[in-house]
Scaffold this motif. Structure first.
Motif, PDB file in Angstrom:
ATOM      1  N   SER A  23      67.964  -3.731 -85.973  1.00  0.00           N
ATOM      2  CA  SER A  23      68.165  -4.737 -85.037  1.00  0.00           C
ATOM      3  C   SER A  23      68.447  -4.159 -83.601  1.00  0.00           C
ATOM      4  O   SER A  23      69.129  -2.993 -83.698  1.00  0.00           O
ATOM      5  CB  SER A  23      69.543  -5.772 -85.178  1.00  0.00           C
ATOM      6  N   GLU A  24      67.725  -4.364 -82.659  1.00  0.00           N
ATOM      7  CA  GLU A  24      67.929  -3.898 -81.418  1.00  0.00           C
ATOM      8  C   GLU A  24      68.731  -4.448 -80.200  1.00  0.00           C
ATOM      9  O   GLU A  24      68.691  -4.261 -79.107  1.00  0.00           O
ATOM     10  CB  GLU A  24      66.760  -3.247 -80.810  1.00  0.00           C
ATOM     11  N   SER A  25      69.174  -5.690 -80.712  1.00  0.00           N
ATOM     12  CA  SER A  25      70.029  -6.495 -79.702  1.00  0.00           C
ATOM     13  C   SER A  25      71.354  -6.793 -80.158  1.00  0.00           C
ATOM     14  O   SER A  25      71.749  -6.778 -81.355  1.00  0.00           O
ATOM     15  CB  SER A  25      69.273  -7.881 -79.622  1.00  0.00           C
ATOM     16  N   SER A  26      72.048  -6.902 -79.085  1.00  0.00           N
ATOM     17  CA  SER A  26      73.651  -7.451 -79.119  1.00  0.00           C
ATOM     18  C   SER A  26      73.705  -8.748 -79.599  1.00  0.00           C
ATOM     19  O   SER A  26      72.930  -9.530 -79.460  1.00  0.00           O
ATOM     20  CB  SER A  26      74.290  -6.966 -78.038  1.00  0.00           C
ATOM     21  N   ILE A  27      74.686  -9.139 -80.307  1.00  0.00           N
ATOM     22  CA  ILE A  27      75.091 -10.452 -80.815  1.00  0.00           C
ATOM     23  C   ILE A  27      76.640 -10.807 -80.174  1.00  0.00           C
ATOM     24  O   ILE A  27      77.330 -10.038 -80.003  1.00  0.00           O
ATOM     25  CB  ILE A  27      74.985 -10.323 -82.407  1.00  0.00           C
ATOM     26  N   LEU A  28      76.768 -12.038 -80.341  1.00  0.00           N
ATOM     27  CA  LEU A  28      77.996 -12.955 -79.894  1.00  0.00           C
ATOM     28  C   LEU A  28      78.956 -12.404 -81.298  1.00  0.00           C
ATOM     29  O   LEU A  28      78.604 -12.289 -82.559  1.00  0.00           O
ATOM     30  CB  LEU A  28      77.647 -14.357 -79.601  1.00  0.00           C
ATOM     31  N   VAL A  29      80.217 -12.530 -80.680  1.00  0.00           N
ATOM     32  CA  VAL A  29      81.343 -12.367 -81.857  1.00  0.00           C
ATOM     33  C   VAL A  29      81.142 -13.309 -82.849  1.00  0.00           C
ATOM     34  O   VAL A  29      81.252 -13.124 -84.115  1.00  0.00           O
ATOM     35  CB  VAL A  29      82.705 -12.302 -80.857  1.00  0.00           C
ATOM     36  N   ARG A  30      80.820 -14.763 -82.515  1.00  0.00           N
ATOM     37  CA  ARG A  30      80.447 -15.674 -83.302  1.00  0.00           C
ATOM     38  C   ARG A  30      79.492 -15.285 -84.440  1.00  0.00           C
ATOM     39  O   ARG A  30      79.816 -15.609 -85.505  1.00  0.00           O
ATOM     40  CB  ARG A  30      80.175 -16.802 -82.657  1.00  0.00           C
ATOM     41  N   GLU A  31      78.335 -14.648 -83.874  1.00  0.00           N
ATOM     42  CA  GLU A  31      77.276 -14.427 -84.806  1.00  0.00           C
ATOM     43  C   GLU A  31      77.717 -13.311 -85.915  1.00  0.00           C
ATOM     44  O   GLU A  31      77.415 -13.438 -87.044  1.00  0.00           O
ATOM     45  CB  GLU A  31      76.176 -13.930 -83.935  1.00  0.00           C
ATOM     46  N   LEU A  32      78.690 -12.327 -85.404  1.00  0.00           N
ATOM     47  CA  LEU A  32      79.245 -11.381 -86.327  1.00  0.00           C
ATOM     48  C   LEU A  32      79.915 -11.956 -87.270  1.00  0.00           C
ATOM     49  O   LEU A  32      79.991 -11.725 -88.359  1.00  0.00           O
ATOM     50  CB  LEU A  32      79.838 -10.431 -85.482  1.00  0.00           C
ATOM     51  N   GLY A  71      86.414 -16.500 -89.592  1.00  0.00           N
ATOM     52  CA  GLY A  71      85.549 -16.994 -88.790  1.00  0.00           C
ATOM     53  C   GLY A  71      85.605 -16.627 -87.529  1.00  0.00           C
ATOM     54  O   GLY A  71      86.289 -15.731 -87.342  1.00  0.00           O
ATOM     55  N   GLN A  72      84.944 -17.435 -86.295  1.00  0.00           N
ATOM     56  CA  GLN A  72      84.967 -16.925 -85.046  1.00  0.00           C
ATOM     57  C   GLN A  72      86.430 -16.662 -84.273  1.00  0.00           C
ATOM     58  O   GLN A  72      86.765 -15.485 -83.918  1.00  0.00           O
ATOM     59  CB  GLN A  72      84.218 -17.665 -84.214  1.00  0.00           C
ATOM     60  N   GLN A  73      87.478 -17.710 -84.736  1.00  0.00           N
ATOM     61  CA  GLN A  73      88.566 -17.380 -84.200  1.00  0.00           C
ATOM     62  C   GLN A  73      89.618 -16.295 -84.766  1.00  0.00           C
ATOM     63  O   GLN A  73      90.197 -15.446 -83.964  1.00  0.00           O
ATOM     64  CB  GLN A  73      89.442 -18.706 -84.215  1.00  0.00           C
ATOM     65  N   ARG A  74      89.495 -16.303 -86.010  1.00  0.00           N
ATOM     66  CA  ARG A  74      90.134 -15.286 -86.687  1.00  0.00           C
ATOM     67  C   ARG A  74      89.716 -14.010 -86.382  1.00  0.00           C
ATOM     68  O   ARG A  74      90.533 -12.804 -86.258  1.00  0.00           O
ATOM     69  CB  ARG A  74      90.152 -15.566 -88.172  1.00  0.00           C
ATOM     70  N   LEU A  75      88.424 -13.574 -86.208  1.00  0.00           N
ATOM     71  CA  LEU A  75      87.684 -12.401 -85.832  1.00  0.00           C
ATOM     72  C   LEU A  75      88.356 -12.082 -84.512  1.00  0.00           C
ATOM     73  O   LEU A  75      88.572 -10.986 -84.162  1.00  0.00           O
ATOM     74  CB  LEU A  75      86.142 -12.621 -85.986  1.00  0.00           C
ATOM     75  N   PHE A  76      88.042 -13.096 -83.290  1.00  0.00           N
ATOM     76  CA  PHE A  76      88.700 -12.672 -82.299  1.00  0.00           C
ATOM     77  C   PHE A  76      90.013 -12.166 -82.476  1.00  0.00           C
ATOM     78  O   PHE A  76      90.394 -11.308 -81.588  1.00  0.00           O
ATOM     79  CB  PHE A  76      88.395 -13.986 -81.158  1.00  0.00           C
ATOM     80  N   GLU A  77      90.875 -12.944 -82.891  1.00  0.00           N
ATOM     81  CA  GLU A  77      92.345 -12.596 -83.162  1.00  0.00           C
ATOM     82  C   GLU A  77      92.562 -11.139 -83.778  1.00  0.00           C
ATOM     83  O   GLU A  77      93.256 -10.477 -83.427  1.00  0.00           O
ATOM     84  CB  GLU A  77      92.864 -13.640 -83.964  1.00  0.00           C
ATOM     85  N   TYR A  89      90.866  -3.605 -80.071  1.00  0.00           N
ATOM     86  CA  TYR A  89      89.235  -3.714 -79.556  1.00  0.00           C
ATOM     87  C   TYR A  89      89.164  -4.614 -78.514  1.00  0.00           C
ATOM     88  O   TYR A  89      88.264  -4.322 -77.673  1.00  0.00           O
ATOM     89  CB  TYR A  89      88.279  -4.332 -80.745  1.00  0.00           C
ATOM     90  N   LEU A  90      89.919  -5.797 -78.325  1.00  0.00           N
ATOM     91  CA  LEU A  90      89.591  -6.562 -77.106  1.00  0.00           C
ATOM     92  C   LEU A  90      90.964  -6.854 -76.725  1.00  0.00           C
ATOM     93  O   LEU A  90      91.928  -6.790 -77.116  1.00  0.00           O
ATOM     94  CB  LEU A  90      89.155  -7.808 -77.607  1.00  0.00           C
ATOM     95  N   GLN A 106      84.113  -1.599 -91.437  1.00  0.00           N
ATOM     96  CA  GLN A 106      85.458  -2.038 -91.659  1.00  0.00           C
ATOM     97  C   GLN A 106      85.886  -3.110 -92.553  1.00  0.00           C
ATOM     98  O   GLN A 106      86.783  -2.939 -93.244  1.00  0.00           O
ATOM     99  CB  GLN A 106      86.082  -2.444 -90.322  1.00  0.00           C
ATOM    100  N   PHE A 107      84.938  -3.919 -92.629  1.00  0.00           N
ATOM    101  CA  PHE A 107      85.493  -5.097 -93.381  1.00  0.00           C
ATOM    102  C   PHE A 107      84.928  -4.992 -94.911  1.00  0.00           C
ATOM    103  O   PHE A 107      85.706  -5.180 -95.782  1.00  0.00           O
ATOM    104  CB  PHE A 107      84.682  -6.552 -92.734  1.00  0.00           C
ATOM    105  N   LEU A 108      83.722  -4.612 -95.078  1.00  0.00           N
ATOM    106  CA  LEU A 108      83.314  -4.403 -96.332  1.00  0.00           C
ATOM    107  C   LEU A 108      83.881  -3.321 -97.151  1.00  0.00           C
ATOM    108  O   LEU A 108      84.020  -3.577 -98.414  1.00  0.00           O
ATOM    109  CB  LEU A 108      81.650  -4.259 -96.088  1.00  0.00           C
ATOM    110  N   TYR A 109      84.201  -2.193 -96.547  1.00  0.00           N
ATOM    111  CA  TYR A 109      84.853  -1.004 -97.293  1.00  0.00           C
ATOM    112  C   TYR A 109      86.296  -0.946 -97.208  1.00  0.00           C
ATOM    113  O   TYR A 109      86.830   0.037 -97.223  1.00  0.00           O
ATOM    114  CB  TYR A 109      84.060   0.327 -97.005  1.00  0.00           C
ATOM    115  N   GLY A 110      86.742  -2.030 -97.005  1.00  0.00           N
ATOM    116  CA  GLY A 110      88.268  -2.220 -96.924  1.00  0.00           C
ATOM    117  C   GLY A 110      89.018  -1.367 -95.957  1.00  0.00           C
ATOM    118  O   GLY A 110      90.458  -1.138 -96.034  1.00  0.00           O
ATOM    119  N   ARG A 111      88.474  -1.136 -94.926  1.00  0.00           N
ATOM    120  CA  ARG A 111      89.362  -0.500 -93.983  1.00  0.00           C
ATOM    121  C   ARG A 111      89.670  -1.344 -92.847  1.00  0.00           C
ATOM    122  O   ARG A 111      90.224  -1.285 -91.956  1.00  0.00           O
ATOM    123  CB  ARG A 111      88.357   0.535 -93.166  1.00  0.00           C
TER     124      ARG A 111
END
Length: 149
Positions: A55-64, A76-82, A89-90, A143-148
């Motif tokens: 992919s060559e484009s950036s995505i919204l945090v919601r999409e991540l 979900g989006q809110q927990r990811l932002f948190e 990171y933010l 970070q998430f898939l490999y337990g970090r």
């Protein structure tokens, strides 16, 4: 008689060598089977990582958050932002709330999209949207898939 004893000793040594080699081959076969199982289990993750890197484009945090959810991460989006705020990171407060920290920008995990909005009364204000770069997508998926995470 010495020749017979010598040959018997040599034969015994060769049998032990063959037995050791047979054990080594069995052990390598078991290791190979384990590695094949690991590769098979990792295949979907590798495919996902490849698709993100393509992919060559950036995505919204919601999409991540949606991508992570589709890969078995209960977030979900809110927990990811948190999580992104809690892990540095933010930014947490003020006008910079939910904008990338300096560290995250230096790692090239995010980019900021600026949009100008003109109100009906003619006033203009600028909004900033945090977007996750392709490098950031790979970074956070790992970070998430490999337990970090």
């Amino acid at each position: 008689p010495d020749l017979v004893i010598g040959l018997a000793t040599q034969l015994k040594a060769e049998r032990q060598r063959v037995e050791t080699l047979t054990q080594d081959v069995a052990m390598l076969g078991a290791k190979t089977l384990d590695q094949e199982k690991e590769l098979e289990a990792a295949a979907p993750k590798v495919l996902f990582a490849d698709s993100v890197s393509a992919s060559e484009s950036s995505i919204l945090v919601r999409e991540l958050a949606i991508i992570l959810k589709q890969n078995g991460i209960e977030i979900g989006q809110q927990r990811l932002f948190e999580w992104l705020r809690n892990n540095g990171y933010l930014c947490v407060r003020g006008e910079s709330h939910n904008l990338p920290t300096q560290r995250a920008m230096e790692l090239k995990l995010f980019e900021i999209k600026k949009t100008s909005i003109t109100q009906p009364d003619g006033t203009v204000f600028v909004t900033s949207t945090t977007k996750v770069t392709t490098k950031g997508q790979q970074y956070f998926v790992n970070q998430f898939l490999y337990g970090r995470a």
